[in-house]
Motif scaffolding. Structure first.
Motif, PDB file in Angstrom:
ATOM      1  N   HIS A  82       0.991  -1.210  -0.031  1.00 17.88           N
ATOM      2  CA  HIS A  82       0.073  -0.055   0.102  1.00 17.88           C
ATOM      3  C   HIS A  82       0.859   1.235  -0.061  1.00 17.88           C
ATOM      4  N   ARG A  87       0.713   3.209  -5.295  1.00 20.20           N
ATOM      5  CA  ARG A  87      -0.290   2.209  -5.664  1.00 20.20           C
ATOM      6  C   ARG A  87      -1.498   2.767  -5.183  1.00 20.20           C
ATOM      7  N   SER A  88      -1.722   3.931  -5.026  1.00 15.44           N
ATOM      8  CA  SER A  88      -3.137   4.487  -4.232  1.00 15.44           C
ATOM      9  C   SER A  88      -4.345   4.161  -4.941  1.00 15.44           C
ATOM     10  N   ASN A 127      -9.895  -2.763  -3.130  1.00  9.52           N
ATOM     11  CA  ASN A 127      -9.693  -3.885  -1.926  1.00  9.52           C
ATOM     12  C   ASN A 127      -9.229  -5.093  -2.280  1.00  9.52           C
ATOM     13  N   PHE A 172      -5.736  -5.453  -3.443  1.00  3.65           N
ATOM     14  CA  PHE A 172      -4.901  -5.320  -2.548  1.00  3.65           C
ATOM     15  C   PHE A 172      -4.685  -6.590  -1.636  1.00  3.65           C
TER      16      PHE A 172
END
Length: 126
Positions: free
Chosen positions: A101, A105-106, A110, A113
């Motif tokens: 995170h 890689r903004s 979800n 991630f």
């Protein structure tokens, strides 16, 4: 789904009973007459594991104390249902999540991630 879980439990119990009985046997205890008989032992393992698992699943008492009646199920429960005694793996997982995170890689969703953290935690993703 219940039958699938029951079959998985039976398979694991059969392997456990077979492995534990092989470690208890020694070469001195084997008779010459029993040396070439294998099928009856395997059937004994199958029926014992099958009987114990079926009885456990049909038991209405779901308290942990009912495991005392099922020694093989109790040993498998302790083996597969214990938590890790250390928080180091959890901290390692948070560390992986911190690396993934990152500001560049903004825009990760979800789901992506979670997948990346899972892969990194299992040494699949480097």
């Amino acid at each position: 789904m219940k039958n699938r879980v029951k079959n998985l439990c039976i398979n694991i119990a059969e392997k456990y009973i077979e492995n534990s009985s092989h470690t208890e046997l020694s070469v001195d205890n084997v008779d010459d007459e029993d040396f070439l008989i294998f099928s009856s032992q395997e059937q004994c393992f199958d029926s014992r594991a099958n009987l114990e698992v079926v009885q456990f699943f049909n038991n209405k008492n779901k308290a942990l104390t009912c495991l005392d009646s099922y020694p093989t199920i109790k040993k498998l429960f302790i083996r597969y249902n214990t938590s890790l005694p250390s928080s180091a793996p959890v901290e390692r997982l948070f560390s992986f999540a911190g690396f993934i995170h990152a500001p560049n890689r903004s825009n990760l969703s979800n789901t992506n991630f979670e997948k990346l953290v899972f892969l990194k935690g299992n040494d699949i993703y480097r």
